[in-house]
Motif scaffolding. Structure first.
Motif, PDB file in Angstrom:
ATOM      1  N   ARG A  91     -76.481  -1.918  55.580  1.00 23.41           N
ATOM      2  CA  ARG A  91     -75.497  -1.317  54.671  1.00 23.41           C
ATOM      3  C   ARG A  91     -74.286  -2.238  54.515  1.00 23.41           C
ATOM      4  NH1 ARG A  91     -77.468   3.530  53.113  1.00 23.41           N
ATOM      5  NH2 ARG A  91     -78.586   4.770  54.654  1.00 23.41           N
ATOM      6  N   ASP A 104     -78.582   8.741  54.121  1.00 20.68           N
ATOM      7  CA  ASP A 104     -78.092   8.565  55.484  1.00 20.68           C
ATOM      8  C   ASP A 104     -79.016   9.199  56.523  1.00 20.68           C
ATOM      9  OD1 ASP A 104     -75.893   7.206  54.525  1.00 20.68           O
ATOM     10  OD2 ASP A 104     -74.549   8.943  54.643  1.00 20.68           O
ATOM     11  N   TYR A 148     -85.651   5.954  57.884  1.00 19.65           N
ATOM     12  CA  TYR A 148     -85.660   4.510  57.660  1.00 19.65           C
ATOM     13  C   TYR A 148     -84.259   3.909  57.560  1.00 19.65           C
ATOM     14  CZ  TYR A 148     -90.534   5.462  56.651  1.00 19.65           C
ATOM     15  OH  TYR A 148     -91.829   5.865  56.740  1.00 19.65           O
ATOM     16  N   ALA A 149     -83.238   4.750  57.678  1.00 22.80           N
ATOM     17  CA  ALA A 149     -81.859   4.269  57.529  1.00 22.80           C
ATOM     18  C   ALA A 149     -81.533   3.153  58.515  1.00 22.80           C
ATOM     19  CB  ALA A 149     -80.873   5.429  57.679  1.00 22.80           C
ATOM     20  N   LYS A 150     -82.152   3.180  59.681  1.00 24.94           N
ATOM     21  CA  LYS A 150     -81.884   2.132  60.684  1.00 24.94           C
ATOM     22  C   LYS A 150     -82.374   0.749  60.231  1.00 24.94           C
ATOM     23  CE  LYS A 150     -86.139   3.168  63.264  1.00 24.94           C
ATOM     24  NZ  LYS A 150     -86.700   4.044  62.266  1.00 24.94           N
ATOM     25  N   ASN A 151     -83.241   0.709  59.225  1.00 27.53           N
ATOM     26  CA  ASN A 151     -83.777  -0.559  58.722  1.00 27.53           C
ATOM     27  C   ASN A 151     -82.899  -1.190  57.641  1.00 27.53           C
ATOM     28  OD1 ASN A 151     -86.006  -0.004  60.345  1.00 27.53           O
ATOM     29  ND2 ASN A 151     -87.154   0.915  58.668  1.00 27.53           N
ATOM     30  N   THR A 195     -81.557   4.691  50.088  1.00 28.44           N
ATOM     31  CA  THR A 195     -81.830   5.279  51.400  1.00 28.44           C
ATOM     32  C   THR A 195     -80.738   6.266  51.770  1.00 28.44           C
ATOM     33  OG1 THR A 195     -82.805   3.152  52.015  1.00 28.44           O
ATOM     34  CG2 THR A 195     -82.400   4.725  53.789  1.00 28.44           C
ATOM     35  N   ASP A 255     -79.591   0.022  50.214  1.00 30.87           N
ATOM     36  CA  ASP A 255     -78.578   0.941  50.737  1.00 30.87           C
ATOM     37  C   ASP A 255     -78.558   2.211  49.888  1.00 30.87           C
ATOM     38  OD1 ASP A 255     -76.129   2.255  51.363  1.00 30.87           O
ATOM     39  OD2 ASP A 255     -75.094   0.374  51.740  1.00 30.87           O
TER      40      ASP A 255
END
Length: 192
Positions: A90, A80, A84-87, A78, A75
């Protein structure tokens, strides 16, 4: 794949999403301290496993925390706006609520706290106290990160609860071993 890549030899490292930043960037400091905390939990688990009476609930809860700290590290590594934030899983309010229920469970098994205590006890308890102080530093590092760029607010809240949990776990470990807690003795004030 070789362990060494030489890409960090110039003092830069890659965030998840290919951004390169200084190894002293607040984001790197934050997830680095979370990594240190995770290592301290590994030490506590090792002491627990080698104790004369390993505590199963403590082992299970520390393993859970180590996995959660890997999620937290990802978290923090990475941004926002990273592709790759969707991976990333959080941390959120449910994670904090879960920790609160674990804190309550351990709190029910120890005497009410009436004074400040020395961070000591068994090897398990002392290593949990050390981990607690690292969790406090990790929380401060996340706050410093949030001063310079956006980060998951729940990361800071989660680390606050982690330090509370580690404190009560340390107390429980000492209590279960039959040890009394050492109270802080305030130094008498000198008079002239």
């Amino acid at each position: 794949m070789k362990l060494y890549t030489r890409t960090g030899d110039g003092g830069q490292t890659g965030l998840y999403g290919a951004d390169r930043v200084s190894k002293t960037h607040p984001r790197v400091e934050a997830y680095g301290t979370v990594d240190e905390l995770n290592s301290a939990l590994g030490l506590a688990r090792a002491h627990n496993a080698r104790s004369h009476a390993p505590q199963t609930d403590l082992e299970d809860d520390l393993e859970y925390l180590q996995n959660a700290l890997f999620d937290l590290g990802a978290d923090l590594a990475t941004r926002d706006d990273s592709p790759y934030a969707k991976n990333i899983a959080r941390l959120d309010e449910q994670d904090v609520t879960h920790l609160e229920s674990v804190i309550d469970r351990y709190q029910d098994g120890v005497e009410p706290l009436t004074h400040f205590i020395h961070p000591s006890g068994t090897l398990v308890a002392a290593s949990l106290h050390l981990a607690r102080s690292i969790a406090r530093r990790a929380e401060r590092d996340v706050l410093r990160l949030m001063d310079v760029e956006p980060a998951n607010m729940q990361a800071q809240v989660y680390l606050n609860r982690v330090s509370d949990l580690l404190f009560v776990m340390a107390r429980a470990a000492a209590s279960r071993a039959g040890l009394s807690e050492e109270a802080w003795k305030v130094k008498p004030r000198r008079t002239r």
